[in-house]
Motif scaffolding. Structure first.
Motif, PDB file in Angstrom:
ATOM      1  N   LEU A   3      24.625  70.160   2.583  1.00 37.13           N
ATOM      2  CA  LEU A   3      23.073  70.523   2.504  1.00 37.13           C
ATOM      3  C   LEU A   3      22.234  69.493   2.983  1.00 37.13           C
ATOM      4  O   LEU A   3      22.154  68.457   2.783  1.00 37.13           O
ATOM      5  N   GLU A   4      21.190  69.941   3.882  1.00 34.78           N
ATOM      6  CA  GLU A   4      20.171  69.201   4.364  1.00 34.78           C
ATOM      7  C   GLU A   4      18.980  69.564   3.824  1.00 34.78           C
ATOM      8  O   GLU A   4      18.584  70.454   3.265  1.00 34.78           O
ATOM      9  N   PHE A   5      18.235  68.430   3.092  1.00 30.87           N
ATOM     10  CA  PHE A   5      17.140  68.535   2.301  1.00 30.87           C
ATOM     11  C   PHE A   5      15.806  68.513   3.357  1.00 30.87           C
ATOM     12  O   PHE A   5      15.646  67.047   3.800  1.00 30.87           O
ATOM     13  N   ARG A   6      15.171  69.405   3.335  1.00 28.11           N
ATOM     14  CA  ARG A   6      14.022  69.267   4.170  1.00 28.11           C
ATOM     15  C   ARG A   6      12.531  68.846   3.707  1.00 28.11           C
ATOM     16  O   ARG A   6      12.435  69.071   2.302  1.00 28.11           O
ATOM     17  N   HIS A 122      16.858  74.267  -1.164  1.00 24.33           N
ATOM     18  CA  HIS A 122      16.095  73.585  -0.160  1.00 24.33           C
ATOM     19  C   HIS A 122      14.749  73.627  -0.363  1.00 24.33           C
ATOM     20  O   HIS A 122      13.671  73.196   0.366  1.00 24.33           O
ATOM     21  N   SER A 123      14.207  74.227  -1.525  1.00 29.88           N
ATOM     22  CA  SER A 123      12.798  74.181  -1.791  1.00 29.88           C
ATOM     23  C   SER A 123      12.294  72.702  -2.035  1.00 29.88           C
ATOM     24  O   SER A 123      12.737  71.824  -2.530  1.00 29.88           O
ATOM     25  N   GLN A 127      13.644  69.194  -4.169  1.00 31.58           N
ATOM     26  CA  GLN A 127      13.636  67.960  -3.349  1.00 31.58           C
ATOM     27  C   GLN A 127      12.729  67.013  -4.130  1.00 31.58           C
ATOM     28  O   GLN A 127      13.262  65.749  -4.466  1.00 31.58           O
ATOM     29  N   PRO A 151      15.244  62.531   6.039  1.00 26.74           N
ATOM     30  CA  PRO A 151      16.234  63.354   5.571  1.00 26.74           C
ATOM     31  C   PRO A 151      17.640  62.735   5.300  1.00 26.74           C
ATOM     32  O   PRO A 151      18.159  63.228   4.353  1.00 26.74           O
TER      33      PRO A 151
END
Length: 203
Positions: A3-6, A122-123, A127, A151
């Motif tokens: 997962l990518e955390f923006r 991803h919210s 994060q 990131p």
């Protein structure tokens, strides 16, 4: 974990607090208007930060409740499928949990679930909450939180939390304790912001 955390940024649209107006004109009046605008923006930013930290504290308390009801390792969630069987879901299969009874969660999974479930992964709330949890784990209490890491740094921190959760000797009490420490970190950040605002008002 893939997962990518923006990183997102706050946008505050509250009405500006009223401040006294100046009767000076010309260049000095212009400086007064700039100073008032600066003070208004600072006040709005402070209010937004305090609201966010209060929300993060509630989220972390909810995550602690999830862990206290059921804690797992080596997966994000444990849930009951349509046939009544207990299944585990990794981050890649997190959406399988949606709408199903939750039996347990790991540290990161508990934060995600407390924020609303897998769709919230991803919210910004998730994060930021994970930023606070990592800080509680890795940084001396009382040190200001470093928000919005790059990131790749954030992903590394999520891996740190996952590895810590999955350590062979780890216990659910330790995980709940870390989340409680993270709640205290959020409270400490709010106190620091209030103190800074008071200091500015007296300057």
């Amino acid at each position: 974990m893939t997962l990518e955390f923006r990183v997102q940024h706050d946008v505050d649209t509250d009405a500006s607090p009223s401040l006294p107006t100046s009767s000076r004109t010309g260049f000095r009046g212009l400086l007064d208007r700039f100073a008032r605008r600066r003070d208004v923006l600072r006040a709005r930013r402070t209010e937004a930060q305090l609201r966010e930290l209060a929300d993060l504290g509630s989220l972390l308390s909810g995550a602690r409740g999830v862990v206290e009801r059921g804690w797992i390792q080596h997966a994000w969630f444990a849930y009951v499928d349509e046939k009544g069987r207990t299944r585990k879901a990794s981050s890649a299969a997190a959406m399988d949990v949606a709408g199903r009874p939750l039996m347990g969660a790991c540290l990161v999974g508990a934060v995600v679930y407390a924020a609303g479930g897998p769709h919230a992964v991803h919210s910004q709330r998730v994060q930021r909450a994970l930023d606070v949890v990592w800080h509680a784990l890795a940084v001396e209490e009382g040190t200001p939180v470093l928000w919005c890491p790059a990131p790749d740094v954030r992903m590394g921190r999520v891996r740190d939390l996952t590895s810590w959760n999955d350590a062979p000797a780890r216990t659910s009490a330790e995980v709940a304790g870390l989340l409680l420490t993270a709640e205290r970190v959020a409270v400490g950040e709010a106190e620091r912001i209030r103190e800074r605002a008071v200091a500015r008002s007296r300057a």
